[in-house]
Design a protein around this motif. Structure first.
Motif, PDB file in Angstrom:
ATOM      1  N   GLY A 183       0.773  -1.231   0.000  1.00  0.00           N
ATOM      2  CA  GLY A 183       0.000   0.000   0.000  1.00  0.00           C
ATOM      3  C   GLY A 183       0.801   1.275   0.000  1.00  0.00           C
ATOM      4  N   THR A 184       0.458   2.174   0.926  1.00  0.00           N
ATOM      5  CA  THR A 184       1.071   3.491   0.950  1.00  0.00           C
ATOM      6  C   THR A 184       2.377   3.490   1.734  1.00  0.00           C
ATOM      7  N   VAL A 239      -1.218   7.625  -2.038  1.00  0.00           N
ATOM      8  CA  VAL A 239       0.200   7.295  -2.192  1.00  0.00           C
ATOM      9  C   VAL A 239       0.841   8.344  -3.109  1.00  0.00           C
ATOM     10  N   SER A 263       5.561  -0.703  -7.759  1.00  0.00           N
ATOM     11  CA  SER A 263       4.181  -1.179  -7.655  1.00  0.00           C
ATOM     12  C   SER A 263       3.260  -0.066  -8.134  1.00  0.00           C
ATOM     13  N   MET A 290       2.630   3.203  -6.169  1.00  0.00           N
ATOM     14  CA  MET A 290       2.481   2.733  -4.797  1.00  0.00           C
ATOM     15  C   MET A 290       3.879   2.692  -4.160  1.00  0.00           C
ATOM     16  N   ASP A 291       3.943   2.450  -2.853  1.00  0.00           N
ATOM     17  CA  ASP A 291       5.240   2.292  -2.202  1.00  0.00           C
ATOM     18  C   ASP A 291       6.014   1.204  -2.953  1.00  0.00           C
TER      19      ASP A 291
END
Length: 485
Positions: free
Chosen positions: A94-95, A267, A299, A337-338
């Motif tokens: 995710g973030t 993000v 990502s 994304m991260d």
């Protein structure tokens, strides 16, 4: 069965819903496996391998949502165990979060998170947002949460610095709203805990405070400012109106979170807009060279021309390389994304990319055996519990509906009996019993009330007939609407 279209279809759908069942639709059959796809694309003179899966957001068996570590926001755990405890069939990391914080209980996410129409974490970021109409977009979104406290004839507005966020312990002036997403109990010192449940301040305490299942604990730091100007306006028993808003930075429109939004994750930076590369690091708030110039595993999430959601990873690439590659893939919108050691992708039992570190959060896809049903009561979404269709009967959440119409109800755990009263109507229900009592008269049900995850679900037909509700049905959204006085 012959398919109906237009007004005829709508009329037929409402008619069968009022009977308490929905005729099976071929498109609502249990979802098959999510596709795992892989391709090599050319971008900026280099080759990149992209792996991704595509999610049909209109599929009533699927839902997309963020998840955090099992111990709560600020904690971390492995991507695999996040998938396991959430029951995900697909997931992506995710973030951003404080990955290098030594204290594993303080690795807080840095982006906004929304799940089921409620704030998991506040923020102001380029975000993937999924609206209640099941459309997806990637815009800059900003959260806003306020509490309007009514005491006698005065109204005082509390605007927390953030929701489920962490500002350290040094600044005593902070005001933070906490929900169960953060922790079940708030035990930090140096401030008053104001507990809000069922539209009231139920308790104010200096001691540790349990967070209500559907409520808040507001931490008010003991600064001279708060002690003098804020806390005197709050009293146990005061009525509280909660207003959760999202501001769309692209359109400038401010909307009610629960009415318009289901899921969001912030993000960035933005990669693609209208099918074209759209990178502006300054606009999106990035200056770290690990984002702006370094090649690494990446990502992404994106939306294609059919409005479907894609989540996937790339082999080592810069952000600029990834944006160009995703344009080649045909995405209309996309967001970073991260990445790096955080990059992870899981699809249908297969870990396609394993993160090199523990994670704070992830974006997952859940598949439900029964089609999920959105429910609104007098225009208000019942986000905390969705309905579902079981053996052609639409089952809806008792508590979510009856709370919104101001009905009194009581659950007797020992006798397993649910009683409720609204105006002149009194009813008695028992889980797993195909009979209810309304004002002393026995009524046969289409399906017995059932308990799912600790909450009782009852047939929609029974709700409509018992309360005299006008019932509507949107086949495309799998949404039941109840309107009653």
């Amino acid at each position: 069965m012959k398919k109906l279209w237009g007004k005829q279809a709508a009329a037929a759908a409402i008619a069968v819903l009022m009977l308490g069942w929905i005729a099976p639709d071929p498109t609502a059959a249990a979802s098959g496996s999510l596709p795992l796809q892989s391709t090599v694309v050319q971008a900026n003179g280099k080759s990149f391998t992209i792996q991704w899966t595509t999610i049909d957001l209109s599929d009533p068996h699927l839902r997309v949502m963020p998840v955090t570590a099992a111990e709560g926001i600020g904690h971390v755990e492995s991507f695999a165990t996040m998938i396991d405890h959430s029951g995900a069939v697909a997931a992506i990391n995710g973030t951003f979060f404080d990955a290098y914080e030594q204290d594993e209980s303080l690795r807080h996410p840095n982006g906004l998170l929304v799940e089921s129409g409620s704030f998991v974490r506040s923020g102001d970021n380029v975000s993937l947002g999924i609206r209640t109409d099941k459309s997806a977009l990637i815009h800059r979104l900003e959260t806003a949460l306020t509490f309007k406290v009514k005491h006698n004839k005065s109204v005082y507005t509390v605007s927390p610095w953030g929701t489920n966020t962490y500002y350290g312990d040094e600044d005593l002036d902070q005001v933070v709203a906490y929900t169960r997403h953060f922790a079940e109990r708030i035990d930090r010192t140096g401030g008053m805990k104001v507990i809000i449940e069922n539209g009231r301040i139920t308790k104010m305490t200096e001691q540790s405070a349990d967070v209500p299942e559907q409520g808040y604990v507001i931490f008010v730091g003991h600064s001279s400012n708060n002690d003098k100007n804020l806390l005197p306006h709050l009293h146990e028993g005061d009525e509280v109106e909660v207003e959760a808003l999202i501001v769309d930075g692209n359109s400038g429109v401010t909307e009610s979170l629960p009415q318009s939004w289901d899921t969001a994750m912030g993000v960035g930076p933005k990669l693609v807009t209208d099918g074209q590369v759209d990178i502006d690091y300054a606009r999106d708030g990035f200056d770290d060279p690990r984002i702006t110039s370094t090649a690494n595993t990446r990502s992404f999430v994106g939306v294609d021309g059919n409005g479907q959601l894609l989540m996937g990873t790339l082999s080592a690439a810069t952000v600029a390389d990834m944006a160009q590659a995703l344009v080649q893939l045909g995405l209309r919108e996309a967001m970073n994304m991260d990445g790096g050691a955080s990059s992870g992708l899981y699809v249908e039992g297969a870990m396609k990319r394993t993160p090199g570190r523990l994670l704070s959060n992830a974006l997952i896809v859940k598949r439900y055996e029964d089609p999920q049903v959105q429910v609104t009561v007098n225009g208000s979404f019942v986000h905390e519990f969705r309905g579902f269709i079981k053996k052609d009967v639409t089952m809806v959440p008792f508590r979510g509906i009856f709370e919104r119409i101001g009905a009194d109800f009581h659950w007797n755990e020992q006798e397993r009996v649910l009683t409720s009263k609204r105006g002149s109507i009194e009813l008695v229900l028992r889980p797993d019993v195909l009979e209810a009592t309304v004002n002393g008269k026995s009524i046969q049900l289409d399906q017995a009330p059932t308990i799912v995850d600790g909450h009782i679900y009852i047939p929609l037909r029974f709700v409509g007939e018992t309360l005299g509700a006008k019932v509507g049905w949107d086949q495309g959204l799998y949404r039941a609407t109840l309107d009653l006085k």
